[in-house]
Design a protein around this motif. Structure first.
Motif, short mmCIF file in Angstrom:
data_model
loop_
_atom_site.label_atom_id
_atom_site.label_comp_id
_atom_site.label_asym_id
_atom_site.label_seq_id
_atom_site.Cartn_x
_atom_site.Cartn_y
_atom_site.Cartn_z
N THR A 17 0.85 -1.20 0.00
CA THR A 17 0.00 0.00 0.00
C THR A 17 0.89 1.25 0.00
OG1 THR A 17 -1.59 -1.26 1.32
CG2 THR A 17 -1.95 1.12 1.17
N LEU A 18 1.92 1.22 0.84
CA LEU A 18 2.85 2.37 0.90
C LEU A 18 3.57 2.55 -0.43
CD1 LEU A 18 4.20 1.89 4.51
CD2 LEU A 18 3.11 3.96 3.63
N ASP A 19 3.88 1.44 -1.08
CA ASP A 19 4.55 1.51 -2.39
C ASP A 19 3.67 2.29 -3.38
OD1 ASP A 19 6.54 0.34 -4.46
OD2 ASP A 19 4.58 -0.16 -5.28
N LEU A 20 2.36 2.04 -3.35
CA LEU A 20 1.45 2.75 -4.27
C LEU A 20 1.33 4.22 -3.89
CD1 LEU A 20 -1.40 0.10 -4.75
CD2 LEU A 20 0.49 0.65 -6.30
N ILE A 21 1.22 4.47 -2.59
CA ILE A 21 1.06 5.85 -2.13
C ILE A 21 2.31 6.69 -2.46
CG2 ILE A 21 1.00 7.19 0.04
CD1 ILE A 21 -1.24 5.32 0.92
N ALA A 22 3.48 6.04 -2.33
CA ALA A 22 4.74 6.76 -2.57
C ALA A 22 4.89 7.20 -4.02
CB ALA A 22 5.91 5.86 -2.17
N ARG A 23 4.11 6.63 -4.93
CA ARG A 23 4.22 7.00 -6.35
C ARG A 23 3.58 8.35 -6.66
NH1 ARG A 23 5.81 2.15 -9.30
NH2 ARG A 23 6.33 0.71 -7.63
N THR A 24 2.57 8.74 -5.83
CA THR A 24 1.98 10.09 -6.00
C THR A 24 1.77 10.69 -4.61
OG1 THR A 24 -0.19 9.01 -6.14
CG2 THR A 24 0.75 9.81 -8.21
N ALA A 46 7.01 6.13 8.42
CA ALA A 46 6.28 7.30 8.93
C ALA A 46 6.99 8.59 8.49
CB ALA A 46 6.17 7.23 10.45
N GLN A 47 8.32 8.54 8.51
CA GLN A 47 9.09 9.73 8.06
C GLN A 47 8.98 9.91 6.55
OE1 GLN A 47 13.05 10.38 10.05
NE2 GLN A 47 12.49 8.43 10.96
N ALA A 48 9.05 8.80 5.83
CA ALA A 48 9.01 8.90 4.35
C ALA A 48 7.71 9.52 3.86
CB ALA A 48 9.21 7.51 3.74
N VAL A 49 6.59 9.19 4.54
CA VAL A 49 5.30 9.73 4.07
C VAL A 49 4.83 10.90 4.93
CG1 VAL A 49 4.54 7.57 3.00
CG2 VAL A 49 3.94 8.03 5.40
N ASP A 50 5.68 11.30 5.89
CA ASP A 50 5.37 12.41 6.79
C ASP A 50 4.02 12.21 7.49
OD1 ASP A 50 5.82 14.76 8.11
OD2 ASP A 50 4.95 16.03 6.55
N ALA A 51 3.88 11.04 8.13
CA ALA A 51 2.63 10.73 8.84
C ALA A 51 2.50 11.62 10.08
CB ALA A 51 2.65 9.27 9.26
N ASP A 52 1.25 11.82 10.53
CA ASP A 52 1.05 12.58 11.78
C ASP A 52 1.39 11.71 12.99
OD1 ASP A 52 -0.03 14.45 10.10
OD2 ASP A 52 -2.12 13.93 10.54
N LEU A 53 1.08 10.40 12.86
CA LEU A 53 1.14 9.51 14.02
C LEU A 53 1.65 8.14 13.61
CD1 LEU A 53 0.05 8.65 16.94
CD2 LEU A 53 -2.13 8.20 15.81
N ALA A 270 -8.78 -0.76 -4.72
CA ALA A 270 -9.48 -0.24 -3.53
C ALA A 270 -9.04 1.21 -3.23
CB ALA A 270 -9.20 -1.13 -2.32
N LEU A 271 -7.80 1.52 -3.53
CA LEU A 271 -7.28 2.86 -3.24
C LEU A 271 -7.91 3.90 -4.18
CD1 LEU A 271 -5.20 4.55 -1.61
CD2 LEU A 271 -3.49 3.97 -3.35
N HIS A 272 -8.10 3.54 -5.43
CA HIS A 272 -8.59 4.52 -6.41
C HIS A 272 -10.08 4.42 -6.69
CE1 HIS A 272 -4.49 5.56 -6.90
NE2 HIS A 272 -4.15 4.42 -7.45
N TYR A 273 -10.74 3.38 -6.16
CA TYR A 273 -12.15 3.13 -6.44
C TYR A 273 -12.98 4.40 -6.21
CZ TYR A 273 -16.82 1.23 -5.97
OH TYR A 273 -18.16 0.98 -6.12
N PRO A 274 -13.92 4.75 -7.08
CA PRO A 274 -14.39 3.96 -8.22
C PRO A 274 -13.61 4.20 -9.52
CG PRO A 274 -15.80 5.86 -7.93
CD PRO A 274 -14.75 5.94 -6.85
N ASP A 275 -12.51 4.97 -9.45
CA ASP A 275 -11.74 5.18 -10.68
C ASP A 275 -10.80 4.00 -10.92
OD1 ASP A 275 -12.91 7.65 -10.76
OD2 ASP A 275 -11.23 8.66 -9.75
N ARG A 276 -10.34 3.90 -12.16
CA ARG A 276 -9.24 2.97 -12.46
C ARG A 276 -8.05 3.82 -12.87
NH1 ARG A 276 -10.01 -2.53 -12.70
NH2 ARG A 276 -12.17 -3.23 -12.90
N ARG A 277 -6.94 3.64 -12.17
CA ARG A 277 -5.74 4.44 -12.48
C ARG A 277 -4.61 3.50 -12.85
NH1 ARG A 277 -6.17 8.78 -8.38
NH2 ARG A 277 -8.22 9.68 -8.82
#
Ligand code: NDP
Length: 392
Positions: A17-24, A46-53, A270-277
Motif C-alpha cells: 500500500t505504501l509503495d502505491l502511495i509513494a508514487r503520488t 512514517a518519516q518517508a510519508v510524513d505521517a502525523d502519528l 481499492a485505493l482509487h475506487y471507483p476510478d481505475r488508475r
C-alpha cells in the motif's frame, strides 16, 4: 488531498500500500501508520510519508519507536487503546491489514467515521461478518475487499444486479503440495508446505494455501461480504493464478477478472475506487500464457473446504472458532507438534468439542463476544493439538 491511514503498515499488504502511495505522494495526507514489532520500519515509513502519528501495537516497543522518531515531529504511541485512538482520527480511506484477531477492533472503530475501509484482514469477515457489515451500513461506510479473489468478484459485479447472480467461483492455486500423492501428505514438512507456486507471501499464509485453509477462509468471506448462500459458492483449482474469481449469472454468462499475481492490483483498485488508475503491475501477455487450466479440488486432499462449508451452514460463532482453531493448528504444525494432515483434525475436533461449551449457531452480537469465543476456541484447539502430539 486524501487523508489515509494504514493499519498493519509494516506487513506485506501495508508495504505494498505504501509503495502505491509513494508514487503520488502529493495526492495523500497520511494520518496514521501502525505496526507491531518492526518499529524501525514503522519509523522509517512514517518519516518517508510524513505521517502525523505512528503506533506500535506493543507497549514495550514505545521507547524504541520514540527514539527512532525523535526530532521528526511525528507523534508516537503504543498499545491497543492507541490503535483505537488512531482509528478515531479523521481519515477518508483506511487500510485494515493487521494480521489476526487484533485487526478487528481498529477496523470496526474506523467504520464509525463513515469512511472507506479497504479490508485485507480476513479474520474480520470470517469471525464477525454480520456485525462488520451492519456496522458499515449503520455509519454509511464503504468496505472494499482487498483479498485478490474478493476484489475480483467485486469488480465482476460492478453494474450488475445481485439478484441475477447464480454462483461465485473462487480460484485456488492448490498450494505447494497440490501434486503430491494424498497418502504422502502426512509426511509434508514446513519447508515443503511453505513453497508457494505463484504468490510471494508470508510463511503462515503460504502454508494455509497448501492446506487450503486460506481458501476455506475466503469461501466464508465470500458468503459474508456478498451475502450469497453457501451453495452458490464454489472453489476451483487454477494452477496459474491468473483468473482470481468468476461470477456466474442467471443467463449462464461468467464474468472473470484476470491479472498477474500481484497484490498491488487489488490494493490499487481499492485505493482509487471507483476510478481505475495506472498501476505498476505487469500486463498479461495472453498468447505467452497460452493455457489456463482448471480442476475440481478433492475433499480428501483439502478437508478444509468441507469444514468451511459446515462453518458457513452453521454461522454464528462457527467462523470465530474455525479461525482460532486454524491458527493454533498452524502453530502446532510449525512447531513440529502435529503433522500437516492433523491441522484439519484439530480444527474439526475443536468445532466439535466447543459445541459442548456454547451454541455455535447463535448469532454473535458484540465484538467482545467474538474475542471471548476466539479465546475459548484457542484453549480447546490447544487441547486438540496436545491429544495428537506424538501420535499419528
Ligand atoms: P504480515 O504478517 O505481513 O503483516 C501483519 C501486520 O500486522 C504487520 O504490520 C504487523 O506488524 C502487524 N501486527 C502483527 N501482530 C499485531 C498485533 N498483535 N497487533 C497489531 N498489529 C500487529 O501480514 P500480511 O500483510 O500478509 O496480511 C495482513 C492481513 O491481510 C491478514 O489478515 C492476511 O490474511 C490478509 N491478506 C494478506 C494477503 C497477502 O498477500 N499477504 C492477501 C490477502 C489478504 P510487525 O510486522 O511490525 O510486527
Amino acid at each position: 488531498m486524501r487523508k489515509v491511514s494504514i493499519f498493519g503498515a509494516t506487513g506485506s499488504i501495508g508495504q505494498n500500500t505504501l509503495d502505491l502511495i509513494a508514487r503520488t505522494p502529493e495526492a495523500y495526507d497520511v494520518v496514521a501508520l501502525t505496526g507491531g514489532r518492526n518499529v524501525a520500519q514503522l519509523a522509517k515509513d512514517a518519516q518517508a510519508v510524513d505521517a502525523d502519528l505512528a503506533v506500535t501495537a506493543f507497549e514495550d516497543e514505545l521507547q524504541p519507536l520514540r527514539e527512532a522518531l525523535s526530532g521528526t515531529g511525528i507523534e508516537a504511541a503504543a498499545g491497543e487503546a492507541a490503535l483505537i485512538e488512531a482509528a478515531d482520527r479523521p481519515a477518508d480511506w483506511v487500510m485494515s491489514a493487521i494480521v489476526g484477531a487484533a485487526g478487528l477492533a481498529p477496523g470496526f472503530r474506523a467504520l464509525r467515521r463513515g469512511l472507506t475501509l479497504a479490508l485485507a484482514n480476513k479474520e474480520s469477515l470470517v469471525t464477525a461478518g454480520p456485525l462488520l457489515m451492519a456496522e458499515a451500513q449503520a455509519h454509511d461506510a464503504t468496505i472494499l475487499p482487498v483479498d485478490s479473489e474478493h476484489s475480483a468478484v467485486f469488480q465482476a459485479l460492478v453494474g450488475e444486479d445481485m439478484d441475477a447472480v447464480e454462483r461465485i467461483i473462487i480460484t485456488a492455486s492448490g498450494g505447494a503440495l497440490r501434486d503430491w500423492p494424498v497418502e504422502r501428505l502426512a509426511e509434508a514438512t514446513v519447508e515443503d508446505a511453505g513453497a508457494h507456486p505463484n504468490w510471494e507471501m508470508g510463511q503462515r499464509i503460504t502454508i494455509d494455501s497448501a492446506s487450503m485453509f486460506n481458501k476455506a477462509m475466503e469461501l466464508i468471506e465470500t458468503k459474508e461480504f456478498f451475502g450469497v448462500r453457501p451453495d452458490q459458492i464454489e472453489a476451483v483449482i487454477h494452477p496459474q493464478s491468473i483468473i482470481h474469481a468468476l461470477v456466474g449469472f442467471a443467463d449462464g454468462a461468467l464474468m472473470a477478472q484476470l491479472g498477474p499475481p500481484d497484490m498491488r492490483h487489488a490494493i490499487g483498485y481499492a485505493l482509487h475506487y471507483p476510478d481505475r488508475r495506472d498501476l505498476p503491475v505487469e500486463r498479461l501477455d495472453l498468447a505467452e500464457l497460452a493455457t489456463l487450466e482448471f480442476r475440481a479440488p478433492c475433499d480428501t486432499r483439502y478437508p478444509a473446504l468441507r469444514i468451511a462449508r459446515g462453518v458457513m451452514e452453521t454461522g454464528g460463532h462457527a467462523g470465530a472458532v474455525f479461525t482460532a482453531a486454524k491458527e493454533i493448528a498452524l502453530d502446532g504444525f510449525l512447531a513440529g507438534r502435529i503433522k500437516f494432515t492433523q491441522m484439519a483434525e484439530v480444527v474439526e475436533g475443536t468445532l466439535d468439542a466447543i459445541s459442548r461449551d456454547l451454541r455455535l449457531h447463535d448469532a454473535i452480537e458484540t465484538l467482545e463476544t467474538v474475542l471471548e469465543t476466539d479465546h475459548l476456541a484457542r484453549v480447546r484447539a490447544e487441547e486438540q493439538v496436545k491429544d495428537r502430539q506424538g501420535h499419528g
